[in-house]
Design a protein around this motif. Structure first.
Motif, short mmCIF file in Angstrom:
data_model
loop_
_atom_site.label_atom_id
_atom_site.label_comp_id
_atom_site.label_asym_id
_atom_site.label_seq_id
_atom_site.Cartn_x
_atom_site.Cartn_y
_atom_site.Cartn_z
N VAL A 1 0.92 -0.91 0.21
CA VAL A 1 -0.04 0.33 0.20
C VAL A 1 0.88 1.16 0.17
CG1 VAL A 1 -2.19 1.21 1.56
CG2 VAL A 1 -1.96 -1.31 1.49
N TYR A 2 0.96 1.59 -0.77
CA TYR A 2 2.08 2.92 -1.62
C TYR A 2 1.78 4.19 -0.85
CZ TYR A 2 5.12 -0.72 -3.50
OH TYR A 2 5.79 -1.98 -4.02
N PRO A 3 2.11 5.26 -1.30
CA PRO A 3 1.37 7.07 -0.73
C PRO A 3 0.85 7.19 -2.04
CG PRO A 3 3.80 6.50 0.17
CD PRO A 3 3.72 5.24 -0.71
N GLN A 4 0.74 6.89 -3.10
CA GLN A 4 -0.12 7.16 -3.80
C GLN A 4 -1.27 6.65 -4.25
OE1 GLN A 4 2.90 5.26 -4.66
NE2 GLN A 4 3.24 4.85 -6.26
N TYR A 5 -1.61 5.74 -3.61
CA TYR A 5 -2.95 4.92 -3.91
C TYR A 5 -3.91 6.31 -2.56
CZ TYR A 5 -1.03 0.67 -5.84
OH TYR A 5 -0.49 0.02 -6.34
N TYR A 6 -3.84 6.63 -1.27
CA TYR A 6 -3.92 7.58 -0.51
C TYR A 6 -3.28 8.87 -0.36
CZ TYR A 6 -0.28 6.59 2.53
OH TYR A 6 0.75 5.80 2.82
N GLY A 7 -2.14 9.11 -0.52
CA GLY A 7 -1.69 10.17 -0.22
C GLY A 7 -1.77 11.56 -1.40
N PHE A 8 -1.83 10.88 -2.18
CA PHE A 8 -2.13 11.96 -3.69
C PHE A 8 -3.42 12.62 -3.50
CE2 PHE A 8 -3.91 13.20 -7.92
CZ PHE A 8 -2.50 13.87 -8.81
N ARG A 9 -4.51 12.22 -2.61
CA ARG A 9 -5.40 13.40 -2.64
C ARG A 9 -5.68 13.87 -1.84
NH1 ARG A 9 -11.51 10.29 -1.91
NH2 ARG A 9 -10.88 9.73 -0.16
N TRP A 10 -5.07 13.50 -0.39
CA TRP A 10 -5.09 14.39 0.71
C TRP A 10 -4.11 16.01 0.93
CZ3 TRP A 10 -3.02 10.12 5.07
CH2 TRP A 10 -3.86 8.19 4.90
N ILE A 11 -3.15 14.92 -0.30
CA ILE A 11 -1.91 16.48 -0.30
C ILE A 11 -2.28 17.05 -0.97
CG2 ILE A 11 0.29 17.08 -1.25
CD1 ILE A 11 1.24 14.46 0.13
N THR A 12 -3.06 17.19 -2.73
CA THR A 12 -2.94 17.87 -3.41
C THR A 12 -4.66 18.66 -3.09
OG1 THR A 12 -4.28 15.78 -4.77
CG2 THR A 12 -2.26 16.68 -5.38
N LEU A 13 -5.14 18.03 -2.31
CA LEU A 13 -6.42 18.84 -1.97
C LEU A 13 -6.41 19.66 -0.78
CD1 LEU A 13 -9.04 16.64 -3.52
CD2 LEU A 13 -7.69 18.48 -4.46
N LEU A 14 -5.05 19.23 -0.14
CA LEU A 14 -5.52 19.84 1.55
C LEU A 14 -6.19 19.32 2.23
CD1 LEU A 14 -3.19 21.48 -0.36
CD2 LEU A 14 -4.69 23.16 1.11
N LEU A 15 -6.42 18.43 1.97
CA LEU A 15 -7.29 17.36 3.02
C LEU A 15 -8.74 17.54 3.07
CD1 LEU A 15 -5.01 17.21 6.23
CD2 LEU A 15 -5.03 15.51 4.72
N THR A 16 -8.89 17.85 2.76
CA THR A 16 -10.32 19.19 2.63
C THR A 16 -11.45 17.34 2.27
OG1 THR A 16 -10.08 19.40 0.02
CG2 THR A 16 -10.04 21.28 1.23
N MET A 17 -11.30 16.01 1.38
CA MET A 17 -12.40 15.20 0.60
C MET A 17 -12.20 14.09 1.96
SD MET A 17 -13.10 16.31 -1.28
CE MET A 17 -14.08 14.73 -2.40
N GLU A 18 -11.50 14.14 2.72
CA GLU A 18 -10.61 13.55 4.35
C GLU A 18 -11.66 13.24 5.47
OE1 GLU A 18 -9.49 11.12 2.68
OE2 GLU A 18 -8.95 12.52 1.16
N PHE A 19 -12.42 14.92 5.85
CA PHE A 19 -13.44 15.64 7.48
C PHE A 19 -14.06 15.70 6.02
CE2 PHE A 19 -7.89 14.62 7.61
CZ PHE A 19 -8.17 13.98 9.09
N LEU B 1 -7.85 4.22 4.07
CA LEU B 1 -7.62 5.28 4.12
C LEU B 1 -7.76 6.23 3.21
CD1 LEU B 1 -3.26 4.33 4.19
CD2 LEU B 1 -4.58 4.91 5.91
N GLN B 2 -9.19 5.29 1.89
CA GLN B 2 -9.46 6.05 1.01
C GLN B 2 -11.15 7.13 1.54
OE1 GLN B 2 -9.82 4.17 -2.65
NE2 GLN B 2 -7.36 4.54 -3.39
N HIS B 3 -11.44 6.05 2.41
CA HIS B 3 -11.96 6.26 3.78
C HIS B 3 -12.16 6.43 4.55
CE1 HIS B 3 -13.62 4.81 -0.40
NE2 HIS B 3 -14.45 5.30 -0.23
N TYR B 4 -11.20 7.85 5.09
CA TYR B 4 -10.36 8.19 6.45
C TYR B 4 -11.57 7.79 7.72
CZ TYR B 4 -7.23 9.08 9.95
OH TYR B 4 -6.36 8.98 10.93
N PRO B 5 -11.80 7.39 8.57
CA PRO B 5 -12.77 7.26 9.50
C PRO B 5 -12.79 8.23 10.50
CG PRO B 5 -10.91 5.89 10.21
CD PRO B 5 -10.26 6.18 9.40
N ALA B 6 -13.70 8.63 10.85
CA ALA B 6 -13.93 9.96 11.57
C ALA B 6 -12.75 9.97 13.23
CB ALA B 6 -15.62 10.20 12.41
N ALA B 7 -12.29 11.01 13.29
CA ALA B 7 -10.66 10.77 14.56
C ALA B 7 -11.35 12.01 15.22
CB ALA B 7 -9.85 11.37 13.71
#
Length: 432
Positions: A340-358, A408-414
């Motif tokens: 499970v490499y970062p490009q599978y989840y980190g690309f969206r996290w970084i380019t969208l500044l976490l706006t889609m994760e929370f 990681l593509q549907h990060y849970p509530a934290a």
């Protein structure tokens, strides 16, 4: 035999984040710090953040229903004190940015008609100077500049050519060289013809941009449909204009799908400013703050830099190395065992500044820390992404490729205070 990684410090799973705090207040429950020794200023900064996180939990988690009102009261007192600190910092003739950054990382208070966050974000992004006496001049200059951008970039070719011709006629009248009795004839050059393929043709440029304009339109309409604010036609038009102007003035990046998500929190915060004059100019203010925000991340959006030392792949590699440095067991399970490499989840996290994760409101609070941290938004975002992995390490270690990708593509509530606390523990360790 699997190589054993570095032992995970106790503070990662401290019970303070899931259980009522004991009374009286115990000594530091987090154990030894994970990071190497910090410079004095950074250490003091870190200490204040840790204290705030623990205090937030203390006032936000009750042991029973009988304590609920006390918890709310304590939380209100804490927010009132924090709001007073912000107002004091912003009232100074020259704003102390070190103090403002420290406060921003504690979280900017919402509500109360205070309008603190819009001013704080504008200062943190460098849109407003620290000298308050310069604010009226700078705001008038930037807002006037944005009006000029709208005139230049948002008119269609027909309107532009009409205005050009009107200017020519006006000059002729001023020079008194027009011939009385003759109607002026509009001369259409090859470059001004709608079918012209010339590089300088207004029509050719217009048709080349049409694909980007259509993508912007689609994305703007899809921006947070669950929030009524973004369904208002005038707000959608503002987002559209900002993105079009940005794409025109930044030809090496143009518009990248998803930029609307990064733009949305800025416009929402500025448009909801209680100050009517500021709210009325939210579009212009948002544009320049959007440019400032993306300036630190622009290489991640340049496709021709993807394989360079500064592109998105390099950024993802830094995330991998940061995780390996702090939790080698988790890194090995992710990238060696389950692939499970970062490009599978980190690309969206970084380019969208976490706006889609929370959720939207949680994202705004995370941005308080991203914008306020003295290490800068790129490094702070990287630490938060690494902390997101560490926060769910138990589930990741128990999961296979499919389970971890889904997680990681549907990060849970934290618990966001816990997340930011972990990210703060990684401070000063990104380079190297």
């Amino acid at each position: 035999m699997r190589k054993k990684g570095r032992a995970v410090p106790e503070w990662l799973n401290s019970p303070i984040w899931s259980a009522p705090p004991p009374a009286p207040a115990p000594p530091d429950p987090y154990g030894a710090d994970l990071a190497p020794p910090l410079p004095p200023a950074a250490a003091a900064f870190c200490c204040r953040l840790t204290s705030h996180a623990a205090a937030t939990v203390a006032v936000g988690v009750g042991g029973g229903r009988g304590e609920e009102e006390d918890d709310k009261s304590s939380g209100g007192v804490l927010r009132a004190h924090l709001l007073a600190d912000f107002k004091s910092a912003l009232s100074k003739k020259v704003v102390n940015m070190g103090e403002l950054r420290r406060l921003a990382c504690l979280g900017v208070p919402d509500g109360g008609g205070a309008g603190v966050r819009p001013v704080v974000w504008k200062l943190l992004l460098g849109y407003l100077p620290t000298d308050r006496t310069l604010w009226p001049y700078e705001l008038e200059k930037k807002r006037s500049q944005y009006s000029a951008y709208k005139e230049e970039f948002l008119l269609n070719p027909s309107e532009k050519l009409r205005r050009i011709e009107e200017t020519k006629l006006s000059r002729r009248k001023e020079l008194n060289i027009e011939r009385i009795g003759y109607l002026p004839r509009l001369k259409v050059t090859n470059e001004e013809h709608p079918l012209s393929s010339g590089k300088s043709s207004l029509w050719n440029q217009y048709f080349q941009d049409s694909e980007i304009l259509e993508q912007i339109d689609r994305d703007v309409k899809r921006t947070h449909p669950e929030i009524s604010f973004f369904s208002i036609k005038s707000n959608q038009e503002s987002l559209r204009r900002i993105l079009i102007i940005f794409s025109k003035l930044n030809p090496t990046i143009r518009y990248v799908q998803g930029m609307n998500e990064v733009l949305a929190p800025l416009f929402y915060v500025f448009k909801n400013d209680p100050d009517p004059s500021s709210s009325a100019s939210a579009e212009a203010d948002t544009y320049f703050c959007f440019v400032e925000l993306l300036s630190g991340f622009r290489d991640n959006y340049c496709k021709h830099l993807d394989n360079s030392s500064v592109g998105i792949r390099s950024t993802l590699s830094k995330l991998s190395q940061l995780l390996k440095r702090h939790d080698e067991e988790l890194w090995r399970h992710m990238e060696v065992t389950t692939k499970v490499y970062p490009q599978y989840y980190g690309f969206r996290w970084i380019t969208l500044l976490l706006t889609m994760e929370f959720s939207f409101n949680v994202c705004i609070h995370i941005w308080d820390a991203i914008l306020g941290d003295p290490e800068g938004p790129p490094d702070t975002l990287m630490r938060i992404c690494c902390a997101m992995l560490i926060l769910v390490r138990k589930r990741l270690l128990a999961g296979d490729f499919t389970a971890n990708i889904q997680l990681l593509q549907h990060y849970p509530a934290a618990n966001i205070d816990h997340l930011l606390h972990i990210a703060n523990r990684l401070r000063g360790t990104l380079a190297g």
